[in-house]
Design an enzyme around this catalytic site. Structure first.
Site, PDB file in Angstrom:
ATOM      1  N   ARG A  74       0.860  -1.187   0.000  1.00 28.97           N
ATOM      2  CA  ARG A  74       0.000   0.000   0.000  1.00 28.97           C
ATOM      3  C   ARG A  74       0.896   1.236   0.000  1.00 28.97           C
ATOM      4  NH1 ARG A  74      -3.402  -0.088   4.947  1.00 28.97           N
ATOM      5  NH2 ARG A  74      -4.604  -1.656   3.807  1.00 28.97           N
ATOM      6  N   ARG A 143      -1.133   7.408   8.974  1.00 33.99           N
ATOM      7  CA  ARG A 143      -1.166   6.780   7.651  1.00 33.99           C
ATOM      8  C   ARG A 143      -1.441   7.823   6.571  1.00 33.99           C
ATOM      9  NH1 ARG A 143      -3.961   0.802   8.403  1.00 33.99           N
ATOM     10  NH2 ARG A 143      -2.655   0.102  10.132  1.00 33.99           N
ATOM     11  N   LYS A 208      -3.092   2.378  14.669  1.00 32.43           N
ATOM     12  CA  LYS A 208      -3.095   3.220  13.466  1.00 32.43           C
ATOM     13  C   LYS A 208      -3.744   4.567  13.766  1.00 32.43           C
ATOM     14  CE  LYS A 208      -7.304   0.898  11.851  1.00 32.43           C
ATOM     15  NZ  LYS A 208      -7.861   0.022  10.808  1.00 32.43           N
ATOM     16  N   LYS A 210      -5.390   8.067  11.715  1.00 32.90           N
ATOM     17  CA  LYS A 210      -5.854   8.557  10.420  1.00 32.90           C
ATOM     18  C   LYS A 210      -6.196  10.039  10.489  1.00 32.90           C
ATOM     19  CE  LYS A 210      -7.642   4.032   9.015  1.00 32.90           C
ATOM     20  NZ  LYS A 210      -8.808   3.253   8.541  1.00 32.90           N
ATOM     21  N   CYS A 429     -14.936  -3.255   0.717  1.00 30.08           N
ATOM     22  CA  CYS A 429     -13.524  -3.526   0.996  1.00 30.08           C
ATOM     23  C   CYS A 429     -13.092  -4.739   0.174  1.00 30.08           C
ATOM     24  CB  CYS A 429     -13.318  -3.783   2.484  1.00 30.08           C
ATOM     25  SG  CYS A 429     -14.030  -5.341   3.060  1.00 30.08           S
ATOM     26  N   CYS A 435      -7.516 -10.605   2.014  1.00 29.41           N
ATOM     27  CA  CYS A 435      -7.424 -10.059   3.361  1.00 29.41           C
ATOM     28  C   CYS A 435      -7.514 -11.162   4.402  1.00 29.41           C
ATOM     29  CB  CYS A 435      -8.530  -9.036   3.599  1.00 29.41           C
ATOM     30  SG  CYS A 435      -8.469  -8.331   5.259  1.00 29.41           S
ATOM     31  N   CYS A 474     -15.718  -7.896   7.329  1.00 22.39           N
ATOM     32  CA  CYS A 474     -15.618  -8.088   8.777  1.00 22.39           C
ATOM     33  C   CYS A 474     -16.051  -6.797   9.432  1.00 22.39           C
ATOM     34  CB  CYS A 474     -14.205  -8.494   9.190  1.00 22.39           C
ATOM     35  SG  CYS A 474     -12.997  -7.137   9.168  1.00 22.39           S
ATOM     36  N   CYS A 478     -13.451  -1.141   7.048  1.00 19.50           N
ATOM     37  CA  CYS A 478     -12.554  -0.399   6.158  1.00 19.50           C
ATOM     38  C   CYS A 478     -13.287   0.404   5.091  1.00 19.50           C
ATOM     39  CB  CYS A 478     -11.557  -1.363   5.516  1.00 19.50           C
ATOM     40  SG  CYS A 478     -10.327  -2.001   6.674  1.00 19.50           S
TER      41      CYS A 478
END
Length: 563
Positions: A74, A143, A208, A210, A429, A435, A474, A478
């Site tokens: 990514r 990110r 993470k 954002k 996603c 994934c 899930c 995302c």
């Protein structure tokens, strides 16, 4: 910060990684097909996830073979802005080393899938050759910083872009490990006064982080789903300042009711010259107080939930040394990507293309990847990705846009105006088969579900209704399903939780309507609610607002069969 004895396993790995080196240099030299667990965690900071083809797992077990390991890379592309050469480099790499597809993500960047471990270093080096990095694509750090997909032009927007890049630089990892490992750089010898990571320290962030920019009135980047949302206020050609909202995040665990999505809360207003320092300070509060013992509670939203927004504000003010200015009230006019022809300045025209679920590939029905390669090679446009997984070609003439539209139509690629509103407002996603977190299909399931929904809406008389639909494999969210008017969240293979009631502006979460609905029953489950909406909606009311007004419990009572 938790002491070392209480650190989670991932925290220990980061602590012992020597600022994101781990044993990656040695692992890249061996002939194995995959990395060990410690390096898997370190790789994320470098923009790499180790995956395997889940479609092949069962057959490979029968044959006594190991999994078909491969890497996802990514990139970090601030604001999703590229030039033609950069786009074409990703196209080339996807064919040379990848699975012949490129995936536009909801973080406004490209993912390449199917990279073998033996080709990983060359792929990352080649991305850097066109001045794009993968450092910061993943991992417990800030990110890729995103923004509105609209290709705005002029002094005001140039200044916002400059400030965005300043925040990118101010919140990026400073370790030299990336250059040493992937670009054959030499290890730097620092003296005792120098710090490798002045902001992050040895263990980086608890989770993470954002950040999203936008302009007041445009919430197409879903800023409230970010740890920091930054809203630019205009004063003629100047930036009057920015309102900051903090503490958003989509992730949850379906089996743990203490985890949940959360929308960001207003924090403050800052002048442009205060922006970078304020963002850095917010990051350090999360660095020092975020949960490093239990990762499912490590996002900043849980820190704010536990301590309160006032406590967080006081922490920021204490570190800055002055009181923060109260945030400005925000108003939103749109949350949609600009698609189709977009008039620019000085005679320039941009073209927004709907890319279903962000996947750019060639199929027997539509050679989209080859078509875009030809267009970018011939016309040399700027290329902008959006957080809604679409693509905008910028800086063209009206004549060029007409030629491109003709090429697209000739190849069977529908232009934006030829799609239904529900399709244009759909996202998924990647999920299966790449994934490792997916427990249900998403990208491969949503197209048929949306087309079935299109038919149902047409039959009900709602064909022109712009209802947003998002699916994930899930509960991590995302594709931001919890701020869609209809959200499908995978629970097990073939079954989904259905969420209803978010608003168009992206400032209200939806709520759980039905659990464990088989994929074949998703649209039939919605049809009675849609018919009720058609019959009982108020003037101008959206589907999400209708569901919120009537109430999820009332809808459940009305449409739950009596056993």
């Amino acid at each position: 910060m938790a002491d070392d004895k209480k650190l989670s396993k991932v925290e220990q790995i980061k602590l012992e990684s020597d600022y994101l080196r781990g044993s990656l240099p040695e692992a890249l030299q061996d002939e194995t097909s995959h990395f060990a667990e410690e390096n898997i965690q370190v790789l994320k900071f470098h923009g790499v996830y180790q995956q395997d083809d889940r479609d092949l797992r069962r057959q490979l077990v029968k044959e006594g073979k190991e999994r078909h390991y491969m890497m996802m890379i990514r990139a970090r592309i601030p604001g999703g802005v590229m030039d033609a050469d950069q786009y074409l480099q990703f196209d080339k790499l996807s064919e040379t080393y990848g699975n012949n597809t490129m995936r536009i993500t909801t973080r406004q960047t490209f993912q390449l899938h199917g990279i073998l471990k033996s080709n990983l270093k060359e792929t990352i080096k080649s991305i850097n050759d066109v001045l794009i990095t993968t450092l910061g694509g993943c991992g417990d750090q800030v990110r890729n910083i995103v923004t509105s997909g609209a290709p705005h032009e002029g002094p005001f927007y140039d200044k916002v872009r400059k400030d965005l890049l300043a925040v990118v630089d101010g919140t990026s990892a400073k370790t030299n490990a990336y250059h040493e490992i992937w670009l054959d750089g030499e290890k730097l010898d620092l003296n005792e006064e120098e710090t490798v990571e002045p902001m992050y320290g040895k263990t980086y962030l608890p989770r993470k982080f954002k950040i999203a920019f936008t302009y007041e009135g445009d919430n197409s980047a879903d800023i409230y789903s970010n740890d920091i949302g930054i809203v630019a206020h205009r004063d003629g050609d100047d930036v009057a300042g920015y309102t900051l909202v903090i503490g958003g995040g989509m992730g949850r665990i379906a089996s743990d009711k203490k985890t949940h999505p959360q929308l960001a809360l207003p924090l403050c207003f800052v002048r442009p010259d205060e922006l970078v320092k304020t963002c850095q300070t917010i990051v350090t509060v999360q660095r020092d107080h975020g949960n490093r013992e239990v990762r499912k509670f490590a996002r900043m939203k849980y820190l704010i939930e536990a301590r309160g927004i006032e406590w967080f504000r006081e922490q920021v003010e204490e570190r800055l040394g002055y009181k923060l200015t109260p945030p400005r009230e925000l108003k939103w006019e749109t949350s949609h990507d600009p698609l189709g022809r977009i008039e620019g300045v000085n005679g320039k025209v941009h073209l927004g293309l709907f890319i279903e679920n962000g996947r750019i590939r060639d199929t027997e029905e539509l050679p989209l990847k080859s078509l875009l390669r030809d267009i970018v090679t011939t016309y040399r446009p700027g290329v902008r990705m959006t957080t809604q997984q679409n693509l905008i070609l910028t800086g063209l003439t009206a004549e060029q846009v007409s030629e491109i539209e003709q090429k697209l139509r000739g190849a069977g690629f529908p232009l934006a105006g030829e799609h239904s509103p529900v399709l244009l407002n759909s996202m998924a996603c990647p999920a299966m088969p790449t994934c490792g977190l997916a427990i249900a299909e998403s990208e491969r399931a949503l197209p048929s579900v949306v087309r079935e929904l299109e038919g149902a809406l047409k039959e009900i008389g709602l064909a022109d209704e712009p209802i947003s639909v998002r699916m994930t494999g899930c509960a991590n969210g995302c594709a931001r399903p919890y701020i869609a008017q209809i959200g499908f969240v995978g629970r097990i293979i073939g079954k989904y939780d259905v969420f209803l009631g978010a608003n168009v502006a992206g400032t209200r979460l939806n709520q759980l309507y039905k659990e464990m609905v088989p994929v074949a029953e998703l649209v039939p489950t919605l049809v009675p609610v849609l018919k009720m909406f058609k019959a009982e909606r108020q003037h101008g009311e959206s589907f999400g607002d209708f569901c919120a007004r009537v109430g999820i419990e009332a809808l459940q009572e009305r449409f739950t069969p009596v056993s």
